[in-house]
Design a protein around this motif. Structure first.
Motif, PDB file in Angstrom:
ATOM      1  N   VAL A 129       0.815  -1.219   0.000  1.00 45.86           N
ATOM      2  CA  VAL A 129       0.000   0.000   0.000  1.00 45.86           C
ATOM      3  C   VAL A 129       0.842   1.259   0.000  1.00 45.86           C
ATOM      4  O   VAL A 129       0.331   2.358  -0.317  1.00 45.86           O
ATOM      5  CB  VAL A 129      -0.981  -0.013   1.192  1.00 45.86           C
ATOM      6  N   GLU A 130       2.129   1.147   0.332  1.00 52.08           N
ATOM      7  CA  GLU A 130       2.984   2.334   0.343  1.00 52.08           C
ATOM      8  C   GLU A 130       3.171   2.932  -1.062  1.00 52.08           C
ATOM      9  O   GLU A 130       3.577   4.084  -1.182  1.00 52.08           O
ATOM     10  CB  GLU A 130       4.340   1.999   0.949  1.00 52.08           C
ATOM     11  N   LEU A 132       0.719   3.551  -3.091  1.00 51.87           N
ATOM     12  CA  LEU A 132      -0.519   4.224  -3.451  1.00 51.87           C
ATOM     13  C   LEU A 132      -0.490   5.698  -3.049  1.00 51.87           C
ATOM     14  O   LEU A 132       0.126   6.067  -2.048  1.00 51.87           O
ATOM     15  CB  LEU A 132      -1.705   3.541  -2.773  1.00 51.87           C
ATOM     16  N   PRO A 133      -1.189   6.541  -3.807  1.00 51.37           N
ATOM     17  CA  PRO A 133      -1.225   7.969  -3.464  1.00 51.37           C
ATOM     18  C   PRO A 133      -1.847   8.247  -2.104  1.00 51.37           C
ATOM     19  O   PRO A 133      -1.514   9.245  -1.457  1.00 51.37           O
ATOM     20  CB  PRO A 133      -2.074   8.581  -4.594  1.00 51.37           C
ATOM     21  N   ASP A 134      -2.760   7.371  -1.658  1.00 53.10           N
ATOM     22  CA  ASP A 134      -3.426   7.574  -0.369  1.00 53.10           C
ATOM     23  C   ASP A 134      -2.844   6.674   0.720  1.00 53.10           C
ATOM     24  O   ASP A 134      -3.552   6.222   1.631  1.00 53.10           O
ATOM     25  CB  ASP A 134      -4.932   7.368  -0.491  1.00 53.10           C
ATOM     26  N   ALA A 135      -1.540   6.424   0.637  1.00 55.79           N
ATOM     27  CA  ALA A 135      -0.890   5.523   1.594  1.00 55.79           C
ATOM     28  C   ALA A 135      -1.092   5.968   3.042  1.00 55.79           C
ATOM     29  O   ALA A 135      -1.190   5.131   3.949  1.00 55.79           O
ATOM     30  CB  ALA A 135       0.604   5.416   1.283  1.00 55.79           C
ATOM     31  N   THR A 136      -1.183   7.272   3.284  1.00 58.53           N
ATOM     32  CA  THR A 136      -1.345   7.776   4.653  1.00 58.53           C
ATOM     33  C   THR A 136      -2.602   7.209   5.307  1.00 58.53           C
ATOM     34  O   THR A 136      -2.597   6.857   6.497  1.00 58.53           O
ATOM     35  CB  THR A 136      -1.405   9.312   4.652  1.00 58.53           C
ATOM     36  N   GLU A 137      -3.680   7.109   4.534  1.00 58.13           N
ATOM     37  CA  GLU A 137      -4.933   6.566   5.069  1.00 58.13           C
ATOM     38  C   GLU A 137      -4.751   5.111   5.509  1.00 58.13           C
ATOM     39  O   GLU A 137      -5.306   4.678   6.527  1.00 58.13           O
ATOM     40  CB  GLU A 137      -6.046   6.653   4.024  1.00 58.13           C
ATOM     41  N   HIS A 138      -3.978   4.370   4.750  1.00 59.22           N
ATOM     42  CA  HIS A 138      -3.811   2.951   5.061  1.00 59.22           C
ATOM     43  C   HIS A 138      -2.869   2.746   6.243  1.00 59.22           C
ATOM     44  O   HIS A 138      -3.038   1.797   7.002  1.00 59.22           O
ATOM     45  CB  HIS A 138      -3.339   2.220   3.806  1.00 59.22           C
ATOM     46  N   ARG A 139      -1.930   3.658   6.413  1.00 56.83           N
ATOM     47  CA  ARG A 139      -1.111   3.602   7.625  1.00 56.83           C
ATOM     48  C   ARG A 139      -1.988   3.805   8.866  1.00 56.83           C
ATOM     49  O   ARG A 139      -1.792   3.141   9.894  1.00 56.83           O
ATOM     50  CB  ARG A 139      -0.028   4.681   7.584  1.00 56.83           C
ATOM     51  N   ALA A 140      -2.944   4.718   8.749  1.00 58.30           N
ATOM     52  CA  ALA A 140      -3.854   4.965   9.869  1.00 58.30           C
ATOM     53  C   ALA A 140      -4.707   3.740  10.157  1.00 58.30           C
ATOM     54  O   ALA A 140      -4.957   3.395  11.325  1.00 58.30           O
ATOM     55  CB  ALA A 140      -4.747   6.166   9.563  1.00 58.30           C
ATOM     56  N   LEU A 141      -5.169   3.039   9.100  1.00 58.08           N
ATOM     57  CA  LEU A 141      -5.922   1.803   9.288  1.00 58.08           C
ATOM     58  C   LEU A 141      -5.095   0.778  10.045  1.00 58.08           C
ATOM     59  O   LEU A 141      -5.568   0.158  11.015  1.00 58.08           O
ATOM     60  CB  LEU A 141      -6.347   1.234   7.930  1.00 58.08           C
ATOM     61  N   LEU A 142      -3.854   0.588   9.631  1.00 58.58           N
ATOM     62  CA  LEU A 142      -2.999  -0.408  10.275  1.00 58.58           C
ATOM     63  C   LEU A 142      -2.753  -0.057  11.738  1.00 58.58           C
ATOM     64  O   LEU A 142      -2.718  -0.939  12.598  1.00 58.58           O
ATOM     65  CB  LEU A 142      -1.682  -0.514   9.515  1.00 58.58           C
ATOM     66  N   ASP A 232     -12.952 -10.478  -9.044  1.00 62.85           N
ATOM     67  CA  ASP A 232     -14.035 -10.018  -8.176  1.00 62.85           C
ATOM     68  C   ASP A 232     -13.576  -9.040  -7.105  1.00 62.85           C
ATOM     69  O   ASP A 232     -14.372  -8.675  -6.231  1.00 62.85           O
ATOM     70  CB  ASP A 232     -14.705 -11.217  -7.488  1.00 62.85           C
ATOM     71  N   SER A 233     -12.329  -8.623  -7.141  1.00 66.12           N
ATOM     72  CA  SER A 233     -11.841  -7.745  -6.063  1.00 66.12           C
ATOM     73  C   SER A 233     -11.405  -6.373  -6.567  1.00 66.12           C
ATOM     74  O   SER A 233     -10.670  -5.664  -5.883  1.00 66.12           O
ATOM     75  CB  SER A 233     -10.695  -8.422  -5.296  1.00 66.12           C
ATOM     76  N   ARG A 234     -11.865  -5.999  -7.745  1.00 64.58           N
ATOM     77  CA  ARG A 234     -11.530  -4.672  -8.267  1.00 64.58           C
ATOM     78  C   ARG A 234     -11.924  -3.592  -7.258  1.00 64.58           C
ATOM     79  O   ARG A 234     -13.028  -3.584  -6.741  1.00 64.58           O
ATOM     80  CB  ARG A 234     -12.254  -4.413  -9.591  1.00 64.58           C
ATOM     81  N   GLY A 235     -10.989  -2.686  -6.991  1.00 62.75           N
ATOM     82  CA  GLY A 235     -11.252  -1.585  -6.079  1.00 62.75           C
ATOM     83  C   GLY A 235     -10.945  -1.874  -4.629  1.00 62.75           C
ATOM     84  O   GLY A 235     -10.868  -0.938  -3.819  1.00 62.75           O
ATOM     85  N   GLU A 236     -10.770  -3.134  -4.260  1.00 63.17           N
ATOM     86  CA  GLU A 236     -10.421  -3.443  -2.880  1.00 63.17           C
ATOM     87  C   GLU A 236      -8.946  -3.135  -2.639  1.00 63.17           C
ATOM     88  O   GLU A 236      -8.138  -3.104  -3.562  1.00 63.17           O
ATOM     89  CB  GLU A 236     -10.736  -4.902  -2.566  1.00 63.17           C
ATOM     90  N   LEU A 237      -8.597  -2.935  -1.385  1.00 61.82           N
ATOM     91  CA  LEU A 237      -7.248  -2.450  -1.069  1.00 61.82           C
ATOM     92  C   LEU A 237      -6.139  -3.379  -1.567  1.00 61.82           C
ATOM     93  O   LEU A 237      -5.178  -2.885  -2.184  1.00 61.82           O
ATOM     94  CB  LEU A 237      -7.125  -2.215   0.443  1.00 61.82           C
TER      95      LEU A 237
END
Length: 280
Positions: A129-130, A132-142, A232-237
């Motif tokens: 996920v690093e 991706l342009p929105d990597a900051t959001e995923h760091r917050a999720l983790l 079947d997972s288009r758009g998922e993280l």
């Protein structure tokens, strides 16, 4: 299913259990998540028609014990384990490598560090996920998942993690599926997977999903890299990094049957396409 030959390999800090079947060029299968070598049971025999197929339990999972059960985990260390298996099982010939999910992250690192040992890598939904342009959001999720894990325990953290990986509004595949009685071999595999979950969530997820691949190096090696996603997972993280990298490299994103776990839900179709991709 053909009974494999079982081996064990000492590596730095662990003993790896691996399985080998078939003949031909080596194909190393790297499982993802809390899974082990049995993740590939549904496709291994078909792949063994053309290849010497090796699958294994990554360090710390199932039957590959760590010397220090509390040791921190790193992608580079897991990739070195895969390299040691290549050196053991195919010392003179470049090998094929398939990785799924966190196993695909290991496969990417292996390609960038030991390209001379690799004929082709298939990376199915590596959650890097690093990139991706929105990597900051995923760091917050983790960070939230780890907080939940330490405060409330395993299952609430698993639920929060799974929700963060899905598309908004997508159905929970665990809740959607009806409970069924599993045959003994599948039940044993499910039991090992559940036993692996605290280690996976607590030590694999934080370091692996913080891993930033060498994108320029991967682009230079992209003729040996097949990036794949679930139909079947288009758009998922977990899907998005593979799609992002394929677009950046100007290569095709190959869609496999099913979603992130298509290897388990659609094994026959998954294995058939995998054979075609490896022989292309």
């Amino acid at each position: 299913m053909t009974s494999p030959t079982i081996g064990r390999l000492r590596v730095d800090g662990a003993t790896l259990r691996y399985e080998v079947r078939g003949s031909g060029p080596l194909l190393l299968l790297i499982p993802g998540g809390a899974g082990d070598a049995a993740s590939f049971d549904g496709v291994a025999d078909e792949l063994a028609v053309d290849h010497t197929v090796a699958s294994y339990d990554p360090r710390g999972l199932s039957r590959s014990p760590l010397d220090d059960p509390q040791a921190r985990q790193w992608v580079a260390q897991h990739a070195d384990d895969a390299f040691r298996l290549l050196e053991l099982l195919s010392p003179d010939t470049p090998a094929y490598v398939v990785g799924c999910s966190s196993g695909a992250i290991v496969a990417l690192d292996l390609l960038t560090t030991h390209p001379e040992r690799i004929a082709r890598v298939v990376a199915h939904e590596p959650p890097v996920v690093e990139v991706l342009p929105d990597a900051t959001e995923h760091r917050a999720l983790l960070a939230r998942v780890q907080d939940t894990f330490h405060r409330d325990g395993l299952m609430p953290a698993v639920a929060e993690f799974a929700a963060g990986l899905r598309r908004p509004g997508a159905e929970d595949p665990v809740e959607a599926g009806a409970a069924t009685e599993l045959p003994p071999q599948a039940a044993a595999r499910a039991e090992r997977t559940m036993a692996n979950m605290p280690y996976f969530l607590g030590r694999i997820v934080p370091s692996f999903m913080a891993y930033a691949p060498d994108v320029d190096r991967l682009k230079a090696l992209s003729e040996r890299l097949v990036l794949a996603g679930g139909a079947d997972s288009r758009g998922e993280l977990p899907y998005r990094p593979a799609a992002f990298l394929a677009e950046r490299f100007g290569t095709e994103l190959v869609h496999f049957p099913g979603g992130h776990t298509g290897l388990s839900t659609h094994p026959a179709e998954f294995g058939e396409l995998l054979r075609k991709v490896l022989s292309a």
